[in-house]
Write a protein that holds these residues in place. Sequence first.
Motif, PDB file in Angstrom:
ATOM      1  N   GLY A 179       0.785  -1.225   0.000  1.00  0.00           N
ATOM      2  CA  GLY A 179       0.000   0.000   0.000  1.00  0.00           C
ATOM      3  C   GLY A 179       0.815   1.272   0.000  1.00  0.00           C
ATOM      4  N   PHE A 180       2.126   1.139   0.080  1.00  0.00           N
ATOM      5  CA  PHE A 180       3.025   2.292   0.078  1.00  0.00           C
ATOM      6  C   PHE A 180       3.899   2.249  -1.171  1.00  0.00           C
ATOM      7  CE2 PHE A 180       2.047   1.829   4.566  1.00  0.00           C
ATOM      8  CZ  PHE A 180       1.827   3.152   4.957  1.00  0.00           C
ATOM      9  N   PRO A 181       4.450   3.401  -1.579  1.00  0.00           N
ATOM     10  CA  PRO A 181       5.311   3.396  -2.760  1.00  0.00           C
ATOM     11  C   PRO A 181       6.640   2.693  -2.494  1.00  0.00           C
ATOM     12  CG  PRO A 181       5.301   5.571  -1.747  1.00  0.00           C
ATOM     13  CD  PRO A 181       4.282   4.741  -1.009  1.00  0.00           C
ATOM     14  N   PHE A 183      13.902   5.887   8.833  1.00  0.00           N
ATOM     15  CA  PHE A 183      13.505   6.328   7.491  1.00  0.00           C
ATOM     16  C   PHE A 183      12.147   5.734   7.127  1.00  0.00           C
ATOM     17  CE2 PHE A 183      13.179   4.930   3.089  1.00  0.00           C
ATOM     18  CZ  PHE A 183      13.347   6.106   2.383  1.00  0.00           C
ATOM     19  N   ARG A 184      11.980   4.433   7.352  1.00  0.00           N
ATOM     20  CA  ARG A 184      10.732   3.747   7.015  1.00  0.00           C
ATOM     21  C   ARG A 184       9.539   4.405   7.717  1.00  0.00           C
ATOM     22  NH1 ARG A 184      11.503  -1.470   9.132  1.00  0.00           N
ATOM     23  NH2 ARG A 184      10.698  -0.604  11.072  1.00  0.00           N
ATOM     24  N   PHE A 203       3.542   9.167   3.478  1.00  0.00           N
ATOM     25  CA  PHE A 203       2.732   8.549   2.424  1.00  0.00           C
ATOM     26  C   PHE A 203       1.510   7.807   2.966  1.00  0.00           C
ATOM     27  CE2 PHE A 203       6.842   8.857   0.161  1.00  0.00           C
ATOM     28  CZ  PHE A 203       6.412   9.517  -0.989  1.00  0.00           C
ATOM     29  N   ARG A 204       1.188   8.003   4.251  1.00  0.00           N
ATOM     30  CA  ARG A 204       0.045   7.315   4.839  1.00  0.00           C
ATOM     31  C   ARG A 204      -1.201   7.525   4.000  1.00  0.00           C
ATOM     32  NH1 ARG A 204      -0.072   9.414  10.003  1.00  0.00           N
ATOM     33  NH2 ARG A 204       1.415   7.805  10.528  1.00  0.00           N
ATOM     34  N   PRO A 208       8.568   7.917  -4.289  1.00  0.00           N
ATOM     35  CA  PRO A 208       8.667   6.620  -4.919  1.00  0.00           C
ATOM     36  C   PRO A 208       9.966   6.492  -5.706  1.00  0.00           C
ATOM     37  CG  PRO A 208       6.555   7.671  -5.466  1.00  0.00           C
ATOM     38  CD  PRO A 208       7.413   8.684  -4.763  1.00  0.00           C
ATOM     39  N   TYR A 209      10.458   5.284  -5.767  1.00  0.00           N
ATOM     40  CA  TYR A 209      11.774   5.071  -6.374  1.00  0.00           C
ATOM     41  C   TYR A 209      11.798   5.448  -7.846  1.00  0.00           C
ATOM     42  CZ  TYR A 209      12.758   1.257  -9.666  1.00  0.00           C
ATOM     43  OH  TYR A 209      12.940   0.508 -10.788  1.00  0.00           O
ATOM     44  N   ASP A 210      10.697   5.265  -8.561  1.00  0.00           N
ATOM     45  CA  ASP A 210      10.679   5.533  -9.997  1.00  0.00           C
ATOM     46  C   ASP A 210      10.243   6.958 -10.342  1.00  0.00           C
ATOM     47  OD1 ASP A 210       8.166   4.999  -9.026  1.00  0.00           O
ATOM     48  OD2 ASP A 210       7.529   3.800 -10.742  1.00  0.00           O
TER      49      ASP A 210
END
Length: 104
Positions: free
Chosen positions: A38-40, A92-93, A100-101, A65-67
């Motif tokens: 559910g998270f990027p 960090f997490r 991003f919740r 998001p990574y991309d």
Amino acid sequence: VPLRQKVGLSPATLEILQQGLRDVVVYGTGGNANLGPGFPPTAGKTGTAEDPPRRSHAWFVGYAPYDRPELVVVVFLENSGGGGGSRAAPIFRELMRAYFRPES
């Protein structure tokens, strides 16, 4: 100073760097930076720096998001001992999860 500046990397070089940083989180020492379903997807790099005679510094720098990066976070834990993957990546997490919740 502008917030964004081009560094002149080719798209191919940028893709290799991004994939390498993603691989750190998926396969390497940054596994604690995964946000979960559910998270990027995230990407980043762990680090540990010795500081004799004191305990090591631990750090993690990553983005999501990574991309399509939206947020970059650096966690630096001075003289915390341990490694960046075990000490800094979980912080960090949690910061990224808060940002991003999903809205309820």
